[in-house]
Design a protein around this motif. Structure first.
Motif, PDB file in Angstrom:
ATOM      1  N   ASN A  53       0.865  -1.182   0.000  1.00 14.29           N
ATOM      2  CA  ASN A  53       0.000   0.000   0.000  1.00 14.29           C
ATOM      3  C   ASN A  53       0.901   1.231   0.000  1.00 14.29           C
ATOM      4  O   ASN A  53       1.476   1.589   1.029  1.00 14.29           O
ATOM      5  N   THR A  54       1.031   1.890  -1.140  1.00 14.17           N
ATOM      6  CA  THR A  54       2.020   2.959  -1.273  1.00 14.17           C
ATOM      7  C   THR A  54       1.501   4.354  -0.931  1.00 14.17           C
ATOM      8  O   THR A  54       2.202   5.347  -1.173  1.00 14.17           O
ATOM      9  N   HIS A  55       0.312   4.429  -0.349  1.00 20.51           N
ATOM     10  CA  HIS A  55      -0.109   5.718   0.215  1.00 20.51           C
ATOM     11  C   HIS A  55      -1.242   5.518   1.209  1.00 20.51           C
ATOM     12  O   HIS A  55      -2.355   5.139   0.841  1.00 20.51           O
ATOM     13  N   THR A  56      -0.949   5.815   2.469  1.00 19.93           N
ATOM     14  CA  THR A  56      -2.000   5.797   3.482  1.00 19.93           C
ATOM     15  C   THR A  56      -1.596   6.671   4.660  1.00 19.93           C
ATOM     16  O   THR A  56      -0.488   7.215   4.704  1.00 19.93           O
ATOM     17  N   ILE A 288      -0.394   1.538  -6.026  1.00 20.15           N
ATOM     18  CA  ILE A 288      -1.796   1.690  -5.632  1.00 20.15           C
ATOM     19  C   ILE A 288      -1.831   1.985  -4.138  1.00 20.15           C
ATOM     20  O   ILE A 288      -1.117   1.352  -3.349  1.00 20.15           O
ATOM     21  N   GLY A 289      -2.654   2.954  -3.738  1.00 21.41           N
ATOM     22  CA  GLY A 289      -2.806   3.285  -2.325  1.00 21.41           C
ATOM     23  C   GLY A 289      -4.270   3.296  -1.927  1.00 21.41           C
ATOM     24  O   GLY A 289      -5.153   3.530  -2.765  1.00 21.41           O
ATOM     25  N   THR A 290      -4.509   3.063  -0.660  1.00 22.92           N
ATOM     26  CA  THR A 290      -5.876   3.164  -0.142  1.00 22.92           C
ATOM     27  C   THR A 290      -6.199   4.558   0.352  1.00 22.92           C
ATOM     28  O   THR A 290      -7.360   4.901   0.540  1.00 22.92           O
ATOM     29  N   ASP A 291      -5.150   5.378   0.598  1.00 25.95           N
ATOM     30  CA  ASP A 291      -5.272   6.615   1.357  1.00 25.95           C
ATOM     31  C   ASP A 291      -5.721   6.253   2.775  1.00 25.95           C
ATOM     32  O   ASP A 291      -5.763   5.077   3.141  1.00 25.95           O
TER      33      ASP A 291
END
Length: 421
Positions: A53-56, A288-291
């Motif tokens: 997960n590259t953005h959260t 892809i990130g979930t934020d």
């Protein structure tokens, strides 16, 4: 320590996987167990690489369901930031533990985070056994005193992270170009080059951000960063909905990585025309990130993959765009490449970060195409049975040790933060 997974489906073959220490040692149709090895049955299971997960914003699990259905800036200024101002280090630790639990239960083995009190998130990561790149958030809003404090803390946190395991990596997290000055962004670039760390930045998320950047700096966000001289392979930018061809060329030329966050982009109406295909053609590394859970409401990368693929098809009116295999690649190999990890695929010599998927859940039957089923048919929380990180089983048969206590404590902290107690 050795771990032998017996007779598991890997791609289209039934095979054994031998893990020694933190790496995958051998993959073969049959492997005799080494002396003292733990044996894990792979019957009716598929082995897949852990999602990255590259953005959260991990600790924002505590904000799930709070301030929904609002415009971005109203949501930030009137709901999120006022509550964040009341959060303690302990609150961040508890929220991050809940996030780690949720990520484990949906097959995420590594994440790139941005939040305050990064040592508390690091503590949660260490306890639950994930891998993480954790950003100290810089947020000076042009104020010299806060800017100086953030620079000082960047050095302090960088040193403090040296005392953590090699699963936890320090990164810098300047929040956005509208909350961090150009001078401070240039400091981040110098720091990243000097210490070989990543910079984690929100960019070109909304049309309003672009308009404000043109008004204040005379140009668009990517061109502004180019003028500042901070486009580089150290930079990982999230959202990046509002860019043109020349800006994508600049990102590709300078080796900048980009993370697509479909759930929050749609929910906050930041924009929907993320140019995945155009960036992929240029060789830009895509994740892809979930934020955070305040803007996407969950941390399930399987759901994020489905949204990314379907959204890319819908706005293009093209069923052949954003193929399942490409999105799956971005959620695994792509994320590993962005973070410089020897992970993202199951192969000899790679880090033993992987999950076993239960093939008996209804939405994975029939198994005409596992990748397609994972992207379009299921959720991570329903199909992931076992998670292994760094060669250690961190979740077995959908149970994470201590999960009941983690959930109870998170409820208690959230009730206090939102005045229900």
């Amino acid at each position: 320590m050795s771990l032998l997974i017996k007779q598991v489906l890997l791609e289209d073959q039934i095979t054994d996987i031998l893990i020694e220490g933190k790496y995958i040692k051998r993959i073969a149709p049959h492997i005799d167990p080494p002396e003292g090895a733990e044996i894990l049955s792979g019957r009716d299971k598929a082995a897949i690489p852990g999602f990255i997960n590259t953005h959260t914003h991990a600790a924002m699990t505590l904000f799930r369901g709070y301030g929904d259905d609002l415009p971005l800036m109203e949501w930030l200024q009137d709901y999120i930031w006022p509550v964040e101002a009341k959060m303690t280090e302990h609150d961040v630790y508890v929220g991050a533990k809940l996030a780690c639990l949720e990520m484990l239960r949906s097959g995420t083995t590594c994440f790139l985070d941005m939040y305050m009190y990064p040592m508390e998130t690091a503590r949660a990561v260490e306890e639950l056994g994930l891998r993480a790149h954790l950003s100290y958030t810089l947020f000076d809003q042009g104020g010299a005193e806060r800017a100086a404090l953030d620079r000082k803390r960047s050095y302090e946190y960088y040193e403090a992270f040296k005392g953590l395991s090699d699963r936890v990596t320090f990164t810098l997290g300047p929040h956005a170009i509208y909350t961090v000055s150009g001078e401070q962004l240039q400091f981040c670039h110098r720091f990243a080059v000097e210490h070989d760390v990543k910079i984690n930045l929100h960019l070109a998320e909304t049309k309003g951000e672009v308009d404000d950047c043109i008004r204040l700096h005379g140009t668009t966000p990517v061109r502004y960063l180019h003028q500042l001289g901070i486009l580089s392979p150290h930079l990982v930018i999230a959202h990046v909905v509002w860019v043109d061809d020349e800006e994508m060329d600049l990102l590709a030329e300078h080796g900048v990585s980009v993370v697509h966050n479909p759930a929050s982009n749609m929910k906050l109406c930041s924009g929907y025309t993320f140019k995945y295909e155009e960036m992929k053609r240029r060789g830009i590394k895509l994740g892809i990130g979930t934020d955070g859970c305040s803007s996407s409401n969950n941390l399930d990368m399987v759901i994020a993959m489905k949204l990314a693929s379907l959204l890319g098809k819908a706005w293009r009116f093209s069923p052949t765009a954003t193929k399942a295999a490409d999105i799956y690649h971005s959620a695994t190999v792509g994320g590993a490449e962005i973070l410089g990890l020897k992970a993202g695929k199951i192969a000899e010599g790679m880090l033993a970060d992987l999950s076993l998927v239960d093939l008996n859940v209804p939405e994975l039957v029939p198994l005409n195409n596992l990748t397609s089923n994972l992207v379009y048919a299921t959720s991570g929380s329903s199909c992931v049975d076992t998670v292994i990180i760094d060669g250690v089983i961190r979740m077995r048969h959908r149970h994470v040790p201590g999960q009941e206590q983690i959930i109870a404590e998170a409820r208690e902290v959230a009730d206090r933060l939102f005045g229900r107690k």
